[in-house]
Design a protein around this motif. Structure first.
Motif, PDB file in Angstrom:
ATOM      1  N   GLY A 130       0.825  -1.208   0.000  1.00 37.52           N
ATOM      2  CA  GLY A 130       0.000   0.000   0.000  1.00 37.52           C
ATOM      3  C   GLY A 130       0.857   1.255   0.000  1.00 37.52           C
ATOM      4  N   LEU A 131       1.934   1.229   0.784  1.00 35.17           N
ATOM      5  CA  LEU A 131       2.856   2.363   0.816  1.00 35.17           C
ATOM      6  C   LEU A 131       3.510   2.591  -0.541  1.00 35.17           C
ATOM      7  N   ASN A 132       3.774   1.517  -1.249  1.00 31.78           N
ATOM      8  CA  ASN A 132       4.373   1.653  -2.579  1.00 31.78           C
ATOM      9  C   ASN A 132       3.363   2.140  -3.606  1.00 31.78           C
ATOM     10  N   LEU A 133       2.095   1.820  -3.426  1.00 32.11           N
ATOM     11  CA  LEU A 133       1.047   2.249  -4.344  1.00 32.11           C
ATOM     12  C   LEU A 133       0.682   3.723  -4.168  1.00 32.11           C
ATOM     13  N   LEU A 134       0.719   4.210  -2.945  1.00 31.58           N
ATOM     14  CA  LEU A 134       0.236   5.559  -2.646  1.00 31.58           C
ATOM     15  C   LEU A 134       0.927   6.664  -3.466  1.00 31.58           C
ATOM     16  N   PRO A 135       2.257   6.691  -3.603  1.00 34.09           N
ATOM     17  CA  PRO A 135       2.868   7.744  -4.426  1.00 34.09           C
ATOM     18  C   PRO A 135       2.444   7.662  -5.899  1.00 34.09           C
ATOM     19  N   PHE A 136       2.308   6.453  -6.430  1.00 39.54           N
ATOM     20  CA  PHE A 136       1.833   6.287  -7.803  1.00 39.54           C
ATOM     21  C   PHE A 136       0.431   6.861  -7.948  1.00 39.54           C
ATOM     22  N   HIS A 137      -0.445   6.499  -7.039  1.00 34.04           N
ATOM     23  CA  HIS A 137      -1.836   6.943  -7.101  1.00 34.04           C
ATOM     24  C   HIS A 137      -1.939   8.460  -6.983  1.00 34.04           C
ATOM     25  N   ASP A 138      -1.239   9.034  -6.017  1.00 31.39           N
ATOM     26  CA  ASP A 138      -1.272  10.490  -5.858  1.00 31.39           C
ATOM     27  C   ASP A 138      -0.694  11.184  -7.090  1.00 31.39           C
ATOM     28  N   GLY A 139       0.390  10.643  -7.625  1.00 28.73           N
ATOM     29  CA  GLY A 139       0.999  11.233  -8.817  1.00 28.73           C
ATOM     30  C   GLY A 139       0.088  11.170 -10.022  1.00 28.73           C
ATOM     31  N   LEU A 140      -0.630  10.066 -10.167  1.00 25.44           N
ATOM     32  CA  LEU A 140      -1.586   9.922 -11.265  1.00 25.44           C
ATOM     33  C   LEU A 140      -2.646  11.016 -11.194  1.00 25.44           C
ATOM     34  N   HIS A 141      -3.207  11.209 -10.017  1.00 25.74           N
ATOM     35  CA  HIS A 141      -4.257  12.223  -9.871  1.00 25.74           C
ATOM     36  C   HIS A 141      -3.691  13.646  -9.942  1.00 25.74           C
ATOM     37  N   PHE A 142      -2.454  13.840  -9.516  1.00 28.66           N
ATOM     38  CA  PHE A 142      -1.809  15.146  -9.680  1.00 28.66           C
ATOM     39  C   PHE A 142      -1.711  15.483 -11.173  1.00 28.66           C
ATOM     40  N   GLY A 143      -1.365  14.506 -11.973  1.00 25.63           N
ATOM     41  CA  GLY A 143      -1.318  14.716 -13.422  1.00 25.63           C
ATOM     42  C   GLY A 143      -2.679  15.100 -13.987  1.00 25.63           C
ATOM     43  N   TYR A 144      -3.724  14.422 -13.533  1.00 27.42           N
ATOM     44  CA  TYR A 144      -5.079  14.794 -13.959  1.00 27.42           C
ATOM     45  C   TYR A 144      -5.389  16.242 -13.584  1.00 27.42           C
ATOM     46  N   MET A 145      -5.026  16.616 -12.349  1.00 24.34           N
ATOM     47  CA  MET A 145      -5.315  17.978 -11.882  1.00 24.34           C
ATOM     48  C   MET A 145      -4.567  19.024 -12.708  1.00 24.34           C
ATOM     49  N   MET A 146      -3.322  18.744 -13.055  1.00 23.48           N
ATOM     50  CA  MET A 146      -2.568  19.688 -13.885  1.00 23.48           C
ATOM     51  C   MET A 146      -3.240  19.854 -15.250  1.00 23.48           C
ATOM     52  N   ALA A 147      -3.674  18.734 -15.826  1.00 28.30           N
ATOM     53  CA  ALA A 147      -4.352  18.795 -17.125  1.00 28.30           C
ATOM     54  C   ALA A 147      -5.685  19.529 -17.001  1.00 28.30           C
ATOM     55  N   GLN A 148      -6.421  19.262 -15.937  1.00 25.42           N
ATOM     56  CA  GLN A 148      -7.703  19.935 -15.746  1.00 25.42           C
ATOM     57  C   GLN A 148      -7.521  21.441 -15.597  1.00 25.42           C
ATOM     58  N   LYS A 149      -6.524  21.862 -14.855  1.00 26.27           N
ATOM     59  CA  LYS A 149      -6.279  23.296 -14.683  1.00 26.27           C
ATOM     60  C   LYS A 149      -5.920  23.929 -16.026  1.00 26.27           C
ATOM     61  N   ARG A 150      -5.094  23.244 -16.784  1.00 26.10           N
ATOM     62  CA  ARG A 150      -4.704  23.765 -18.103  1.00 26.10           C
ATOM     63  C   ARG A 150      -5.929  23.958 -18.989  1.00 26.10           C
ATOM     64  N   VAL A 151      -6.826  22.985 -19.000  1.00 23.35           N
ATOM     65  CA  VAL A 151      -8.044  23.094 -19.808  1.00 23.35           C
ATOM     66  C   VAL A 151      -8.930  24.223 -19.284  1.00 23.35           C
ATOM     67  N   LEU A 152      -9.110  24.293 -17.975  1.00 20.46           N
ATOM     68  CA  LEU A 152      -9.951  25.345 -17.402  1.00 20.46           C
ATOM     69  C   LEU A 152      -9.416  26.740 -17.718  1.00 20.46           C
ATOM     70  N   ARG A 153      -8.121  26.900 -17.640  1.00 16.68           N
ATOM     71  CA  ARG A 153      -7.524  28.219 -17.837  1.00 16.68           C
ATOM     72  C   ARG A 153      -7.396  28.592 -19.314  1.00 16.68           C
ATOM     73  N   SER A 154      -7.324  27.596 -20.179  1.00 16.20           N
ATOM     74  CA  SER A 154      -7.186  27.897 -21.611  1.00 16.20           C
ATOM     75  C   SER A 154      -8.532  28.021 -22.310  1.00 16.20           C
ATOM     76  N   GLY A 155      -9.560  27.442 -21.680  1.00 12.90           N
ATOM     77  CA  GLY A 155     -10.887  27.462 -22.298  1.00 12.90           C
ATOM     78  C   GLY A 155     -11.012  26.482 -23.445  1.00 12.90           C
ATOM     79  N   SER A 156     -10.026  25.606 -23.585  1.00 13.03           N
ATOM     80  CA  SER A 156     -10.079  24.630 -24.676  1.00 13.03           C
ATOM     81  C   SER A 156     -10.264  23.235 -24.101  1.00 13.03           C
ATOM     82  N   THR A 157     -10.113  22.247 -24.937  1.00 11.14           N
ATOM     83  CA  THR A 157     -10.213  20.859 -24.505  1.00 11.14           C
ATOM     84  C   THR A 157      -8.884  20.180 -24.771  1.00 11.14           C
ATOM     85  N   LEU A 158      -8.671  19.044 -24.137  1.00 11.46           N
ATOM     86  CA  LEU A 158      -7.509  18.239 -24.423  1.00 11.46           C
ATOM     87  C   LEU A 158      -7.722  17.527 -25.743  1.00 11.46           C
TER      88      LEU A 158
END
Length: 159
Positions: A130-158
């Motif tokens: 579980g400890l080994n999975l947690l950084p992967f999982h958090d990093g995966l969702h961090f990537g989603y959040m970065m992409a979501q912010k980019r889309v929100l701020r650009s007004g475009s889509t991926l």
């Protein structure tokens, strides 16, 4: 201190930096091309952490109540908009939940951790897995959040 938790703390600090200039409305908006919003992703990290360690090992939820868990567990989607007060609570839980987990790991609370497989096909046989999975999982969702912010701020889509 567990090295994996240090990595997760750094990732969660980067998440707080990412969202620090975002409004409550932006955090609640589901960008075009996504199934969830940024604040759902942040809150999901805590629900997933409690699931990986407490629920899967037969312990009660530690950091959140059942309503919170159900709203942000794997497979859930954003419901009602999250208030500014609740966003602040979620931000605090990002770190207080890790502090609780670290204490519980040190007391060997998860000694009888049962085997299970993640949706990614990773076999989990101990709390160390579980400890080994947690950084992967958090990093995966961090990537989603970065992409979501980019889309929100650009007004475009991926694309």
């Amino acid at each position: 201190m567990h090295k994996q938790l240090d990595v997760v703390r750094k990732t969660r600090t980067a998440i707080l930096n990412l969202i620090s200039d975002m409004s409550t409305d932006e955090l609640n908006k589901v960008p075009t091309g996504f199934n969830n919003n940024i604040i759902w992703n942040v809150a999901h990290l805590i629900a997933a952490q409690d699931n990986i360690f407490y629920v899967k090992s037969g312990h009660p939820l530690k950091n959140i109540d059942q309503e919170y868990f159900d709203a942000y567990k794997p497979g859930s989607k954003p419901g009602a908009p999250v208030s500014a007060d609740e966003i602040e609570r979620i931000k605090q839980l990002l770190f207080s939940s890790l502090d609780h987990l670290e204490l519980d790991l040190e007391t060997d609370m998860f000694a009888n951790y049962p085997a299970w497989a993640t949706r990614y096909g990773v076999d989990m046989e101990s709390s160390n897995d579980g400890l080994n999975l947690l950084p992967f999982h958090d990093g995966l969702h961090f990537g989603y959040m970065m992409a979501q912010k980019r889309v929100l701020r650009s007004g475009s889509t991926l694309s």
